[in-house]
Every structure is written in structure tokens, then in C-alpha cells.
Scaffold this active site. Structure first.
Site, short mmCIF file in Angstrom:
data_model
loop_
_atom_site.label_atom_id
_atom_site.label_comp_id
_atom_site.label_asym_id
_atom_site.label_seq_id
_atom_site.Cartn_x
_atom_site.Cartn_y
_atom_site.Cartn_z
CG HIS A 198 8.96 -3.28 -3.22
ND1 HIS A 198 7.87 -3.87 -3.83
CD2 HIS A 198 9.39 -4.17 -2.28
CE1 HIS A 198 7.64 -5.05 -3.27
NE2 HIS A 198 8.55 -5.26 -2.34
CG HIS B 23 11.03 -8.17 -5.16
ND1 HIS B 23 11.94 -8.82 -4.36
CD2 HIS B 23 10.15 -7.58 -4.32
CE1 HIS B 23 11.62 -8.64 -3.09
NE2 HIS B 23 10.54 -7.90 -3.03
#
Length: 641
Positions: free
Chosen positions: A561, A546
Site C-alpha cells: 500500500h 495506489h
């Protein structure tokens, strides 16, 4: 269309390779010792035959321990291999060829040398066995190391690994289905349903051929990616593995727990055919159990994700152990009842794939645990521990099975009618009592010492993200993935994703919003593709897929992120198109994610981009602070004077 065809061919070839590979391993680890104890010598051999079985068992155990010590050197040899066919495929084919020939020869009495010249037989046996074991290891390490070399696409890797897992599960279990039918079909003497040497040789020859053909299929049907990322950067030794084990306490305790567990279950698994042969008195019925195991094994693998999600991995482990112990209890009391034997054996078998996956996932998570604790990511070393433990368990179980067969009187010429009550008791103590003790020790160690679960791992990854990019100069990992020092000049930073700009202070994660991770911005995405904002090196990857840490060719360190709290979805819906150390160009696709999956899980999907070394810059300018942007829009101008 052509690319899709090649991809499907690669998956099927690799899956067939796993099928043949695990057929070979099951034959070696479970059925070869049965041949040695029950068919290599005849009834007339008496005490001398029992002594020879003891010597052979000892040789097998010692040689497997020796092979454990040289495993790291085998890995290094493969790492340093360079051929026109790739790094791994030559070893898969060569290992498959030599290993298959050696295995077939081991299922013979070497022209009667076992009786006419026992010492010469033992010498030749030892040479053949270590040759077979070493070349099997070359194939094993080369085969399972191939997945990253077949694609940079994490989704394709997962599909390939899934195909392989299905192939290996079927291969490992179908051997039990076919072993006795093949042995009895080719035997001249049924020998109370146990077959003779001719039948066992035919069985080994068929397994050897399938294993060899599957290795050739891998060689012809797959293609390794030619990339600098495939080049060897460091060597691994057994000392390195022990060093990682001793300093990573979670990995060490998990390994100790799994070593006891693996040894215990391998002893019982290896003795199941003996139970059908010498307790039930009908070896052919073993095919029923093996058939059930094939289907139930696949079902257990498919059940793992929903079970882990509902109960968490730690609880899945304890539930599995409880079911396994119940299975041992039922199996112990089953006596001559085929129905109770099958119920007990299946209750014993069902948890095994689940425990394996819990251990595998926890070992994988211990990579980040060690990285946080020591500032060093020992990925390859950490992941090499589990195969070593399986081989350790196999080495010990082979020795135990050989000793058990001799002690219980289950050797050449014996049958269910000749095994005494004392022999039966000894057998059951070794098949059920000893493994139960080992599993109990494993469970206690896991319960008291292994604390790394999904929540703990999520917190660790979160901490790694927040500390990323702060101390490159102190990181040992930096020596393996060199990055540019921050240069003087003006640098551009483009939008990593299409969507609407959001001020960093407005994001829902307080750590990012406070600016403690560095200055930056956020984007509310309108698609699920993340692109490289500059030319640079992929410096840090995360198993949860992620986020990504990058350093530009000019020394700008950036963390991208995806979402807030998305570490908890553990990679579901995320696809990475890069590897650590890979150089990328601005606009290269890095990550794809399925936005509805994030929202369905209840997490914020905002993509956050920060410059983690922004405090080293003399000027940080947001060229655009609001509105809709695409990957071609310049967002930041960064200056270092």
C-alpha cells in the site's frame, strides 16, 4: 527511439480510428433518419410515402433492440477470436469494411425499389440494416476493447485513451460541419437548401470511405500484446448483465437515470438539423452549430477534471443538468433567431460531455461497490452497461424522430414555408418537451438513489484493502484467478521499494499499525518505484492504482500500500505495470508514483507492506528492522510448518 516512434504511431492510428468510428456513428444515429424522412421519397408519394417512412422507422427501432440482445454474443465471439493479427483488429477491419459498404447502400433507394416494389425494398432494407448494425457492433466492441491489449502501462493507456477521446469528439461533431456543404455540393437540385438523393449518397460514400480508411489505419498502425492475460476466461450473456444490474443497486439506479437522460438528449440532438431545415429554413447554417460543438466539446472534456475536483462529481452532474435545462428553455423560445438558437443549443450541448464523464466515472466506481457488497468483482460486465444504454437511447430516439417528422409534416417536399403552425407545435413538443420530461426523471432518480461519490468510493476501497486476503476460499473471483495454497517451508520476502525502514506500529494508519491487516513493515521511500517482493500472481488491483494485492507461488498473501489516505488522489501520479491475474517475478517493476504529488496533496507517502495471512505462519522474522534498504535487500523470513 524506435519504440517511441511505434508508440506515437499506435496512438495516432488509434485516434484516427476513433475519429472515423464516431463519424460513422454520428451519421447513422443522427443523419440517416433525416435522409429517410426527407429524401427517400418524393412529394408525390403522399400518404404511401408517410406509411413507408413509418415502416422503416419501426424496422430500425426493432432491429436495434434485437441487436442489443445479441451484443453480449458479439463480445463473446471477439473474446474467442485468435488470429496472427490479434483478437480485436480483425473485427475492427472487417466490421469497418462491411459496415461502410452497407451504410452507403442504405443511403440509396435501392434502384427505385422503394416505389416499384415496396415490400421487396423493406426486406432488403432490413437485411442491410441489421448487417450494418451487427458489423458496426463488432467493430465498436473490438475497437474500444483494444486499449488494454495495446499496453500494460497504465500511463500509456491513459494517453492512448485521451488521444482516442479527442479523435472521437472531433469525428462525432465534424460530421455536422460537413454534412450540408457536401450534400449541397453534390446535389443537382438544391431543393430549398436541403439537397437531393445524389448529394446524400455522396455524403454517405465519403463517410463510409473515411470510416473504412480509419479502420485500416488501426489494423496497420497498432499492435496487440500477445499475452496469456488476453485469453478469454469467462463468457458474458445478457442474463449476466441483468444479474449484475439487479443486485448492484447503485449501478441499477445510475443505469435507470442514464437511460432516461441518454434517450432525452439523443432525441433533441437528432432533431436539431430538422430545426435548422424546417423552422429556420436554412439547413446550411447547421454547420455553424456543429463547428461550435466541435470546439466546445473538446473544451468541456478538458474542464471536467478541475470542475470535479472543485465541486465533486455529484455537484457537477446537477450543475450540468441545470445548464442543460436553461439551454432547452432558450432553444424553445428562440423561434427564427439564429443567435438565440445557437446560444440555446450550446447551453444544451456544453453539459453533455460532463454528464457523460460523471456517469462513466460513477459506473467505474460501482465495480468496487459491487465487489465490497458481494465479494465478486464484475468489472467487464459492469463497464458493458453504459454502451448498452447509449444504444437503447439511440433505438428509442430513432423511432421518436421518425414519428415526429411524419406528425409534423417534415417529410419529402416540405420546407419551412409549408410546415403548419400545428406541425411546428408538435415538433417543438417532441424536440423540447419530451426530452425535458425524460431529463427531469433522470435527475430525480439520480438525486434520490445514486449516493456513490468520490468520498464513498474512497471508503469502499479502504474497506476492500482492509479485508483483502482474508477469505480467498470464499471468493468467486478466486476461481478466475487461481492462487497457490500456503505451503510448508521457509520463504523470503524482499523490500518492494528503496528507502528507510519504519516499524509497522509507527505508521500513521491505525488499522495497519495495529497489525489487524497482518504483520509487516513500512518504508519511507526515497524513489517512486515499487517492485515485486517475490514470484507470484497479481491477485487484486485497485482502480485508484495506489495498492496491489499479491500471492506468491508458495501461497504468501501480501498487500503493498503506497501512502496513507492516498486513495483520495484517485490514481493521480500513479502508474501500474500489471494486470489482475498476471504472473510476475521478484524484482519486476509493478508501480511508479510521483512522490511530490502525494506530498502536495497533504498525504503521508510511507509504503506499507503486510502479510495478510501471517496468522497462518508458524514463524515471522524481520531480518532487518531499520536503516536504508533497496529492492535487493531481504526483509522477511517466513516459515510455515
Amino acid at each position: 527511439m524506435e519504440k517511441t516512434k511505434k508508440t506515437v504511431t499506435s496512438r495516432l492510428s488509434y485516434s484516427f480510428g476513433a475519429f472515423g468510428h464516431d463519424m460513422f456513428y454520428a451519421t447513422l444515429s443522427t443523419y440517416f433518419i433525416m435522409f429517410v424522412t426527407s429524401h427517400l421519397f418524393d412529394k408525390e408519394s403522399g400518404a404511401s410515402g408517410a406509411r413507408m417512412i413509418g415502416y422503416i422507422t419501426l424496422i430500425i427501432m426493432v432491429l436495434r433492440f434485437i441487436e442489443l440482445a445479441i451484443d453480449p454474443f458479439i463480445g463473446n465471439t471477439i473474446d474467442n477470436t485468435t488470429t496472427r493479427w490479434g483478437k480485436f483488429k480483425p473485427w475492427v477491419v472487417v466490421g469497418g469494411t462491411v459496415g461502410s459498404i452497407a451504410l452507403t447502400l442504405l443511403f440509396t433507394n435501392l434502384g427505385g425499389l422503394n416505389i416499384s416494389n415496396p415490400i421487396l425494398y423493406l426486406i432488403i432494407f432490413a437485411v442491410l440494416y441489421i448487417t450494418m448494425d451487427v458489423f458496426y457492433s463488432f467493430k465498436d466492441i473490438g475497437f474500444w476493447s483494444m486499449i488494454p491489449a495495446l499496453s500494460f502501462d497504465s500511463r500509456e493507456r491513459e494517453k492512448t485513451a485521451t488521444f482516442a477521446r479527442v479523435g472521437s469528439t472531433i469525428g462525432a461533431n465534424i460530421v455536422g460541419v460537413i454534412v450540408m456543404p457536401i450534400v449541397l455540393f453534390f446535389s443537382l437540385n438544391s431543393n430549398n437548401g436541403q439537397g437531393d438523393n445524389r448529394g446524400w449518397f455522396a455524403f454517405a460514400l465519403i463517410i463510409g470511405l473515411i470510416s473504412w480508411i480509419s479502420a485500416i489505419a488501426v489494423g496497420l498502425g497498432t499492435k496487440e500484446i500477445d499475452s496469456d492475460l488476453r485469453k478469454n476466461k469467462e463468457k458474458t450473456s445478457l442474463k449476466d448483465v441483468l444479474h449484475v444490474l439487479t443486485r448492484n443497486d447503485q449501478l441499477m439506479w445510475l443505469s435507470l437515470s442514464y437511460a432516461f437522460y441518454a434517450t432525452g438528449i439523443q432525441i433533441t440532438n437528432a432533431l436539431e438539423l430538422y430545426y435548422f431545415t424546417y423552422i429556420l429554413g436554412n439547413a446550411s447554417q447547421f454547420s455553424i452549430l456543429a463547428t461550435l460543438n466541435t470546439f466546445i466539446g473538446l473544451l468541456a472534456v478538458l474542464l471536467f477534471p478541475p470542475l470535479a475536483k472543485k465541486f465533486n462529481r455529484r455537484n457537477v452532474f446537477f450543475i450540468s443538468i441545470a445548464v442543460l435545462i436553461v439551454g432547452i428553455a432558450v432553444f424553445t423560445m428562440a423561434g427564427n433567431s439564429l443567435l438565440l438558437v445557437l446560444i440555446g443549443a450550446e447551453l444544451f450541448f456544453i453539459p453533455q460531455p460532463l454528464v457523460f464523464l460523471v456517469v462513466l466515472m460513477t459506473i467505474t466506481d460501482s465495480v468496487e461497490y459491487g465487489q465490497l457488497k458481494f465479494g465478486h468483482r464484475d468489472e467487464s460486465l459492469t463497464l458493458s452497461v453504459r454502451p448498452l444504454l447509449d444504444k437503447l437511447g439511440g433505438a428509442i430516439s430513432n423511432g421518436v424522430v421518425g414519428i415526429t417528422a411524419v406528425w409534423a409534416g417534415m417529410t419529402a417536399g416540405a420546407s419551412s414555408h409549408t410546415v403548419t403552425g400545428q406541425g411546428s407545435t408538435i415538433f417543438k413538443i417532441m424536440m423540447f418537451g419530451l426530452p425535458l420530461l425524460l431529463v427531469a426523471i433522470a435527475t430525480i432518480v439520480f438525486f434520490k438513489k445514486v449516493t456513490l461519490d468520490e468520498k464513498a468510493h474512497a471508503k469502499i476501497v479502504d474497506q476492500l484493502e482492509k479485508s483483502w486476503g482474508k477469505n480467498f476460499s470464499d471468493s468467486k473471483e478466486n476461481a478466475r484467478i487461481p492462487v497457490a495454497a500456503l505451503k510448508e517451508g521457509e520463504f523470503a520476502y524482499y523490500a518492494p521499494i528503496s528507502g528507510d525502514l519504519v516499524p509497522l506500529k509507527d505508521v500513521s494508519d491505525p488499522t495497519f499499525a495495529s497489525g489487524s491487516m497482518g504483520e509487516g513493515f513500512a518504508i519511507k521511500p526515497n524513489d517512486g518505484r515499487v517492485y515485486a517482493p517475490f514470484d507470484g500472481i497479481i491477485r487484486t488491483t485497485f482502480s485508484t492504482r495506489h495498492a496491489v494485492g499479491m500471492v506468491s507461488d508458495d501461497g504468501i498473501a501480501s498487500l503493498i500500500h503506497i501512502g496513507v489516505g492516498t486513495v483520495n488522489v484517485r490514481g493521480t501520479g500513479f502508474i501500474n505495470y500489471f494486470e489482475s491475474g498476471q504472473h510476475v517475478k521478484r524484482g519486476d517493476l509493478l508501480i511508479e508514483f510521483w512522490d511530490p504529488a502525494i506530498q502536495k496533496a497533504g498525504f503521508d507517502d510511507t509504503v506499507i507492506a503486510v502479510i495478510t495471512n501471517s496468522n497462518s505462519l508458524s514463524h515471522f522474522e524481520l531480518v532487518k528492522s531499520s536503516g536504508r534498504v533497496t529492492k535487493d535487500d531481504l526483509i522477511l523470513k517466513l516459515t510455515k510448518k
